[in-house]
Design an enzyme around this catalytic site. Structure first.
Site, short mmCIF file in Angstrom:
data_model
loop_
_atom_site.label_atom_id
_atom_site.label_comp_id
_atom_site.label_asym_id
_atom_site.label_seq_id
_atom_site.Cartn_x
_atom_site.Cartn_y
_atom_site.Cartn_z
N ASP A 99 31.89 -31.75 46.27
CA ASP A 99 33.09 -31.45 45.49
C ASP A 99 33.83 -32.78 45.27
O ASP A 99 33.70 -33.70 46.06
CB ASP A 99 33.96 -30.46 46.29
CG ASP A 99 35.12 -29.92 45.48
OD1 ASP A 99 35.23 -30.28 44.29
OD2 ASP A 99 35.90 -29.13 46.03
N ASP A 278 29.70 -21.26 46.68
CA ASP A 278 30.00 -21.85 47.99
C ASP A 278 31.30 -21.24 48.47
O ASP A 278 32.12 -20.80 47.67
CB ASP A 278 30.16 -23.37 47.90
CG ASP A 278 31.55 -23.74 47.39
OD1 ASP A 278 32.40 -24.14 48.20
OD2 ASP A 278 31.80 -23.61 46.17
#
EC number: 2.4.2.29
Length: 383
Positions: A99, A278
């Site tokens: 991320d 996720d």
């Protein structure tokens, strides 16, 4: 400018006849990923309470996450580069996604300033001041070395007023252009290719989500993500936005719904055309004694499990599920023993990977829609 093209590939293999669910395969230099897939979150270079061999052999994870914000602050880029990247540092030899750290900057850093240049923030560890820009976040993720890296965006809170959300997506799109320019003019550091995914934003406003999805699709990257959901909005709003966006994002590229979610959320979003997920829920909730099972949700702290000497999940193919009893796990969690967190985390992640693997099998066999309807009711039950 020299362009170093990413080599990630996505092959669509099956489509469910009664929903928009699909099965596919992503190929990276660190291996293949069968979709739909759930990606365990390893924020600071570790999936909490789990060894890498357990991730691979017991949980059967195919790709894990790292986080740019946390890894940048600790252990730091010098250590990661000296190690040869995150794969070498933590010993995970499969694909990794990072991320961009955008969400953490907004959620963890109390002191932050968002400008066109980027975001100035103070570390939640020691209060030191830092700047994240679209350019340096690409450089940081090159150094971390993940196979899939995320664009630097602004994740709007919920609720969020329309004017703010509109200005935010416009800046996110300008930042994306800068991310792509930097990414396309730099090389991977460790001899394998990396791929950049842009992120659709727009809060819960349909016109903004449509606009953002169209802009993101126009960049023609190898995959696309949907961000800014699962931040407190009702599930129906999440599903409505996901469906809207999935209908615009190209079908021949993987779609990643960030930060989602419960087992029910995952099945519903698979049905809308999402390929990748996720969430910290299976790991965080495990440490607090919440177990997700094929028959519903168990709060192992409850008194009713105190003398339950049956296996955690008797029909599981995970050894620890069959070896340990509910009463023993309750005792460990109640006592704050580390082993409790380990057993519960193994269980939840194994279950999440079982769920998406089974969903994939049902998509391929054409039975997904009816199976999902049955499972959604069952998975939401409190046992």
């Amino acid at each position: 400018m020299t362009i170093f093209g990413a080599r990630m590939k996505f092959k669509l293999q099956a489509q469910d006849p009664l929903s928009k669910a699909r099965a596919g395969e992503i190929t990276t230099d660190h291996g293949s990923i069968q979709t739909p897939i759930f990606m365990p979150v390893g924020t600071a270079g570790t999936v909490k309470a789990v060894h890498q061999h357990e991730l691979k052999n017991d949980i059967q994870a195919q790709i894990i996450l790292g986080n740019t914000y946390h890894l940048y602050l600790r252990p730091g880029l010098d250590v990661l580069e000296s190690a040869g990247g995150l794969h070498k540092f933590n010993g995970w030899d499969g694909p990794i996604l990072t991320d961009s750290g955008g969400y953490q900057v907004y959620s963890l850093s109390e002191v932050r300033k968002i400008k066109e240049e980027g975001v100035t923030f103070r570390s939640h560890i020691d209060g030191s001041k830092h700047l994240f820009t679209p350019e340096n976040v690409m450089d940081i993720q090159r150094t971390i070395g993940a196979d899939i890296i995320m664009a630097f965006d602004e994740c709007t809170p919920y609720p969020c007023d329309y004017i703010y959300a509109k200005k935010s997506i416009e800046m996110t799109h300008r930042w994306l252009k800068r991310c792509c320019e930097r990414f396309d003019s730099t090389e991977p550091k460790y001899g394998y290719s990396q791929t950049l995914f842009p992120i659709v934003q727009g809060s819960v406003y349909k016109d903004l989500r449509v606009k953002s999805a169209e802009v993101i699709a126009s960049f023609e990257r190898e995959g696309n993500a949907i961000g800014g959901l699962s931040v407190g909005e009702p599930a129906e709003e999440m599903y409505a936005m996901t469906e809207l966006v999935c209908d615009i994002l190209p079908a021949q590229k993987p779609r990643y719904l960030m930060g989602v979610g419960t087992p029910v959320n995952i099945l519903e979003n698979i049905a809308l055309g999402v390929d990748m997920f996720d969430c910290v829920m299976p790991t965080r909730n495990a440490r607090n004694g919440m177990l997700f099972t094929k028959n519903g949700i168990i709060n192992i702290k409850n008194e009713k499990w105190k003398n339950d000497f049956s296996a955690i999940e008797a029909d599981s193919d995970l050894a620890s599920d069959k070896f340990y009893t509910k009463a023993y796990l309750r005792h460990l969690i109640h006592s704050g023993e580390m082993l409790g967190a380990q057993i519960a985390t193994l269980h939840n992640l194994h279950f999440y990977l079982w769920l998406v693997k089974t969903a994939r099998e049902k998509i391929i066999s054409g039975e997904f829609y009816n199976w999902k309807k049955t499972m959604v009711d069952r998975l939401a039950q409190r046992l």
